[in-house]
Design a protein around this motif. Structure first.
Motif, mmCIF file in Angstrom:
data_model
loop_
_atom_site.group_PDB
_atom_site.id
_atom_site.type_symbol
_atom_site.label_atom_id
_atom_site.label_comp_id
_atom_site.label_asym_id
_atom_site.label_seq_id
_atom_site.Cartn_x
_atom_site.Cartn_y
_atom_site.Cartn_z
ATOM 1 N N THR A 1 0.829 -1.196 0.000
ATOM 2 C CA THR A 1 0.000 0.000 0.000
ATOM 3 C C THR A 1 0.864 1.248 0.000
ATOM 4 O OG1 THR A 1 -1.865 1.119 1.090
ATOM 5 C CG2 THR A 1 -0.142 0.250 2.516
ATOM 6 N N TYR A 2 0.227 2.342 -0.301
ATOM 7 C CA TYR A 2 0.787 3.668 -0.046
ATOM 8 C C TYR A 2 0.057 4.259 1.152
ATOM 9 C CZ TYR A 2 3.191 3.365 -4.488
ATOM 10 O OH TYR A 2 4.019 2.966 -5.512
ATOM 11 N N GLU A 3 0.806 4.863 2.037
ATOM 12 C CA GLU A 3 0.222 5.502 3.212
ATOM 13 C C GLU A 3 0.281 7.014 3.040
ATOM 14 O OE1 GLU A 3 1.272 2.111 6.584
ATOM 15 O OE2 GLU A 3 2.495 3.933 6.486
ATOM 16 N N VAL A 4 -0.888 7.628 3.072
ATOM 17 C CA VAL A 4 -1.006 9.084 2.969
ATOM 18 C C VAL A 4 -1.213 9.630 4.379
ATOM 19 C CG1 VAL A 4 -2.264 11.009 1.944
ATOM 20 C CG2 VAL A 4 -2.053 8.843 0.695
ATOM 21 N N GLU A 5 -0.320 10.514 4.790
ATOM 22 C CA GLU A 5 -0.388 11.043 6.157
ATOM 23 C C GLU A 5 -0.600 12.560 6.129
ATOM 24 O OE1 GLU A 5 2.457 7.653 8.263
ATOM 25 O OE2 GLU A 5 2.942 9.782 8.484
ATOM 26 N N PHE A 6 -1.311 13.035 7.149
ATOM 27 C CA PHE A 6 -1.724 14.434 7.227
ATOM 28 C C PHE A 6 -1.372 15.005 8.592
ATOM 29 C CE2 PHE A 6 -5.064 17.365 8.763
ATOM 30 C CZ PHE A 6 -4.876 18.413 7.876
ATOM 31 N N SER A 7 -0.979 16.273 8.601
ATOM 32 C CA SER A 7 -0.703 16.979 9.857
ATOM 33 C C SER A 7 -1.137 18.428 9.721
ATOM 34 C CB SER A 7 0.792 16.921 10.211
ATOM 35 O OG SER A 7 1.079 17.720 11.337
ATOM 36 N N GLU A 8 -1.685 18.958 10.772
ATOM 37 C CA GLU A 8 -2.023 20.382 10.786
ATOM 38 C C GLU A 8 -0.840 21.245 11.192
ATOM 39 O OE1 GLU A 8 -5.351 20.806 13.380
ATOM 40 O OE2 GLU A 8 -6.814 20.059 11.913
ATOM 41 N N ASP A 9 0.107 20.660 11.949
ATOM 42 C CA ASP A 9 1.185 21.458 12.544
ATOM 43 C C ASP A 9 2.597 20.993 12.170
ATOM 44 O OD1 ASP A 9 1.330 19.082 13.902
ATOM 45 O OD2 ASP A 9 0.785 19.904 15.864
ATOM 46 N N LYS A 10 2.715 20.026 11.235
ATOM 47 C CA LYS A 10 4.012 19.472 10.822
ATOM 48 C C LYS A 10 4.677 18.658 11.928
ATOM 49 C CE LYS A 10 6.842 22.125 8.524
ATOM 50 N NZ LYS A 10 7.626 23.283 8.004
ATOM 51 N N LYS A 11 3.969 18.367 12.994
ATOM 52 C CA LYS A 11 4.555 17.611 14.105
ATOM 53 C C LYS A 11 3.874 16.266 14.291
ATOM 54 C CE LYS A 11 5.882 21.825 16.603
ATOM 55 N NZ LYS A 11 5.701 22.622 17.853
ATOM 56 N N THR A 12 2.564 16.280 14.404
ATOM 57 C CA THR A 12 1.799 15.061 14.632
ATOM 58 C C THR A 12 1.097 14.665 13.342
ATOM 59 O OG1 THR A 12 1.416 15.688 16.933
ATOM 60 C CG2 THR A 12 0.007 13.960 16.008
ATOM 61 N N GLN B 1 -1.084 11.672 11.035
ATOM 62 C CA GLN B 1 -1.936 10.501 11.075
ATOM 63 C C GLN B 1 -2.239 10.043 9.656
ATOM 64 O OE1 GLN B 1 -5.748 11.319 12.820
ATOM 65 N NE2 GLN B 1 -6.281 12.895 11.322
ATOM 66 N N ARG B 2 -2.343 8.728 9.493
ATOM 67 C CA ARG B 2 -2.688 8.189 8.177
ATOM 68 C C ARG B 2 -4.164 8.479 7.896
ATOM 69 N NH1 ARG B 2 -2.281 1.863 6.010
ATOM 70 N NH2 ARG B 2 -3.284 2.297 3.981
ATOM 71 N N VAL B 3 -4.453 8.949 6.683
ATOM 72 C CA VAL B 3 -5.829 9.322 6.351
ATOM 73 C C VAL B 3 -6.471 8.370 5.347
ATOM 74 C CG1 VAL B 3 -5.540 11.746 6.943
ATOM 75 C CG2 VAL B 3 -5.036 10.988 4.598
ATOM 76 N N ASN B 4 -5.681 7.602 4.598
ATOM 77 C CA ASN B 4 -6.279 6.595 3.694
ATOM 78 C C ASN B 4 -6.330 5.266 4.433
ATOM 79 O OD1 ASN B 4 -3.434 6.309 3.545
ATOM 80 N ND2 ASN B 4 -3.598 5.260 1.561
ATOM 81 N N GLU B 5 -7.486 4.947 4.939
ATOM 82 C CA GLU B 5 -7.624 3.763 5.788
ATOM 83 C C GLU B 5 -7.460 2.472 4.995
ATOM 84 O OE1 GLU B 5 -11.376 4.109 7.698
ATOM 85 O OE2 GLU B 5 -10.800 5.848 8.918
ATOM 86 N N ARG C 1 2.294 13.938 3.457
ATOM 87 C CA ARG C 1 3.436 13.152 3.016
ATOM 88 C C ARG C 1 2.939 11.736 2.694
ATOM 89 N NH1 ARG C 1 6.663 12.546 8.857
ATOM 90 N NH2 ARG C 1 5.250 10.987 9.780
ATOM 91 N N VAL C 2 3.677 11.033 1.827
ATOM 92 C CA VAL C 2 3.261 9.712 1.358
ATOM 93 C C VAL C 2 4.482 8.798 1.368
ATOM 94 C CG1 VAL C 2 2.167 8.413 -0.521
ATOM 95 C CG2 VAL C 2 1.569 10.824 -0.157
ATOM 96 N N ARG C 3 4.260 7.545 1.719
ATOM 97 C CA ARG C 3 5.331 6.547 1.635
ATOM 98 C C ARG C 3 4.761 5.221 1.154
ATOM 99 N NH1 ARG C 3 6.827 4.883 7.934
ATOM 100 N NH2 ARG C 3 4.761 4.071 8.507
ATOM 101 N N ALA C 4 5.625 4.381 0.609
ATOM 102 C CA ALA C 4 5.249 3.046 0.147
ATOM 103 C C ALA C 4 5.601 2.024 1.225
ATOM 104 C CB ALA C 4 5.977 2.712 -1.151
ATOM 105 N N VAL C 5 4.768 1.000 1.342
ATOM 106 C CA VAL C 5 5.005 -0.119 2.257
ATOM 107 C C VAL C 5 4.968 -1.399 1.439
ATOM 108 C CG1 VAL C 5 4.209 -1.341 4.306
ATOM 109 C CG2 VAL C 5 3.945 1.150 4.163
#
Length: 570
Positions: A508-519, A521-525, A547-551
């Motif tokens: 999968t690809y994991e798409v992650e989101f942050s409001e503050d560049k610190k915390t 969370q993955r948003v594509n379940e 940000r996105v990464r491959a697994v």
């Protein structure tokens, strides 16, 4: 030890149409498997002098993002009609001055999505060209073609433009010339001007045609006149006998059949290189799923402002499975049993060798099994036993199955169960997107003896892909090119590129989101191998950092993409 997997079946009263045994032998390579199916296309509607309203629309931008999201560049070319109608012209002192702004935008849109044009040299250029028997117009047409080709060589480089298939006017025998007088002689003059104009830009540019069915004579006179002209006609510009023809483009209105009949056959003498489905159109209300498209478009006119939603249709998902095939075809035999009068099962088996060892790439084998009877649907099931043998013993080797049919993975069926709404809700769109992807099982360890048996019940139509991967020496490489397309308030399309990931064994690809560049969370379940995700949370701001990464299949994550910020416009 032999493994057994029961692949998903239809929960209906059924009659067994046939039973099949498929035997794949990895020790028996047959021929190269070129991924010749990586082309699609579309045509803007009338009037063609307003093609920019279709080609450059927000809807088309999103549509091409979906086309470009097929993994491993599963599509490379988009064949587009009437591209030259994107050019405007102003005549000053009897000389044309061309404005390429809209054409530039379309080519750039393709480039950004990892695509290239199937460049049909087609259009009157805002009515400037009217007659290809007029020698002065033919000379100016040659000059225009040179200007176009040099323009994009200068912008993108010869390495990119030399991969384009420049092509003649589409289907000349249909006489759809938009008020341009194109007799057979005029078409031959036009052909020579296109050929010589491209040569003046670079001899490395390729040109072909006629983009027609070429029925037997006396039918299809433009087609046969052009082919004869290329063989022994007189080039209008050079006076030489014969004109170059780099490829022949034919219109004939199923992937393994093309491979086995036209390429793998020892009797084949045809250099068959490309199959284009030309299905990248945009549908119109109320035909959301039933028109000639790769996506289902919903024009959401019930919102302020109105917006558009796209869903990936199963035909586009299948292109993602084809992208997992390797480059060497291996032996795959089918034995038919049961009561079927006409066998419907096909198979295409392949292997992939890593270019560089000890990287994120590794040895792989992909087996595509499809049960299809053209466009027919049946409640009957086929029992299929698949034997894989002759497989190497490699470290950490696993297999994963991907499965599609008209029941478990059918957004159209689910939409109809909602009573076919013109304006699905946010929650309904989420449910529809949840059935876009294939059903995935695994990864499971591949038996160390090098053989495996799987059993499946396959309706018509259905597709099963078995992907065998040895564990690579490194995790996936970095995802690149994260970009955004606003959908509507509180929704954003996120796209990225896998060209540097260097692995097809992606869980999968994991798409992650942050409001503050610190915390983060993955948003594509849900897991996906496509390089696109529509983030549409309910009552949540989508402005922030992504940000996105491959697994990979062994749960090893690759490096995150560069952080990209999205700010929603209100």
């Amino acid at each position: 030890m032999l493994g057994t997997v029961l692949v998903f079946c239809v929960i209906v009263q059924k009659v067994v149409a046939a039973s099949y045994t498929v035997t794949v032998d990895a020790k028996k390579p047959q021929t190269d498997l070129k991924h010749f199916w990586k082309s699609t296309g579309f045509c803007p509607p009338l009037p063609h002098n307003q093609s920019d309203q279709y080609d450059l629309s927000k809807d088309q931008q999103m549509n091409l993002a979906f086309v470009g999201s097929v993994p491993q560049r599963g599509f490379k070319q988009v064949r587009i009609h009437w591209m030259l109608e994107l050019i405007t012209v102003k005549v000053v002192n009897e000389k044309p001055h061309y404005n390429f702004t809209n054409l530039d935008k379309l080519v750039d849109l393709l480039w950004k999505n990892g695509l290239r044009p199937g460049f049909e040299l087609m259009g009157s250029v805002a009515g400037y060209f009217t007659d290809f028997e007029d020698k002065s117009q033919v000379m100016e047409w040659k000059n225009l073609i040179t200007l176009i080709a040099k323009r994009y060589i200068d912008k993108y480089g010869l390495g990119y433009v030399s991969q384009w298939n420049f092509e003649t006017w589409n289907e000349p025998n249909n006489h759809d010339f938009d008020n341009v007088n194109v007799t057979i002689q005029g078409f031959l003059n036009y052909y020579d001007a296109c050929s010589e104009g491209l040569k003046d830009a670079s001899p490395l540019l390729r040109f072909g045609g006629p983009g027609d069915s070429c029925h037997s004579t006396p039918h299809s006179p433009y087609c046969w006149a052009m082919l004869s002209h290329c063989y022994n006609g007189t080039n209008m510009f050079t006076g030489e006998m014969g004109v170059r023809l780099d490829y022949i483009a034919l219109h004939k209105k199923v992937i393994a059949q093309h491979q086995n009949l036209l390429i793998a056959s020892p009797a084949n003498t045809i250099n068959y290189t490309l199959l284009s489905n030309d299905n990248a159109f945009l549908n119109y209300h109320p035909h959301y799923f039933t028109q000639r498209t790769l996506t289902a478009r919903f024009q959401m006119n019930n919102t302020r402002p109105p917006h558009m939603q796209l869903l990936r249709k199963p035909v586009l998902t299948v292109m993602g499975l084809l992208s997992l095939l390797g480059e060497k075809q291996i032996s795959a035999d089918i034995t038919v049993g049961g009561t079927s009068e006409e066998p419907t099962l096909g198979v295409l088996a392949s292997t992939h060798q890593p270019a560089v060892p000890s990287t994120a790439d590794s040895w792989q084998s992909s087996i595509l099994v499809y049960n299809s009877n053209d466009n027919m649907t049946s409640l009957d099931l086929s029992y299929v036993t698949i034997h894989l043998k002759g497989y190497p013993t490699l470290q950490g080797m696993v297999y994963v199955t991907y499965y599609l049919d008209n029941n478990a993975t059918n957004p159209y069926k689910l939409w109809k169960s909602f009573r076919s709404p013109d304006f699905p809700t946010v929650h309904q769109f989420q449910q529809l997107r949840n059935v876009e992807d294939p059903l995935v099982t695994g990864p499971y360890p591949f038996p160390s003896e090098g053989s495996l048996t799987l059993k499946a019940e396959l309706p018509v139509p259905s597709v099963l892909l078995i992907h065998v991967c040895a564990q690579p020496g490194a995790p996936p490489d970095q995802v690149t090119g994260v970009q955004f397309i606003p959908v509507t308030n509180g929704q954003v399309l996120i796209g990225w590129k896998d060209s540097c990931v260097n692995s097809r064994c992606i869980k999968t690809y994991e798409v992650e989101f942050s409001e503050d560049k610190k915390t983060f969370q993955r948003v594509n379940e849900r897991n996906t191998i496509f390089t696109l995700y529509v983030y549409a949370p309910e009552n949540t701001d989508v402005s922030g950092f992504y940000r996105v990464r491959a697994v990979d299949y062994w749960n090893r994550p690759g490096a995150y993409s560069l952080l990209e910020k999205y700010t929603e416009e209100h």
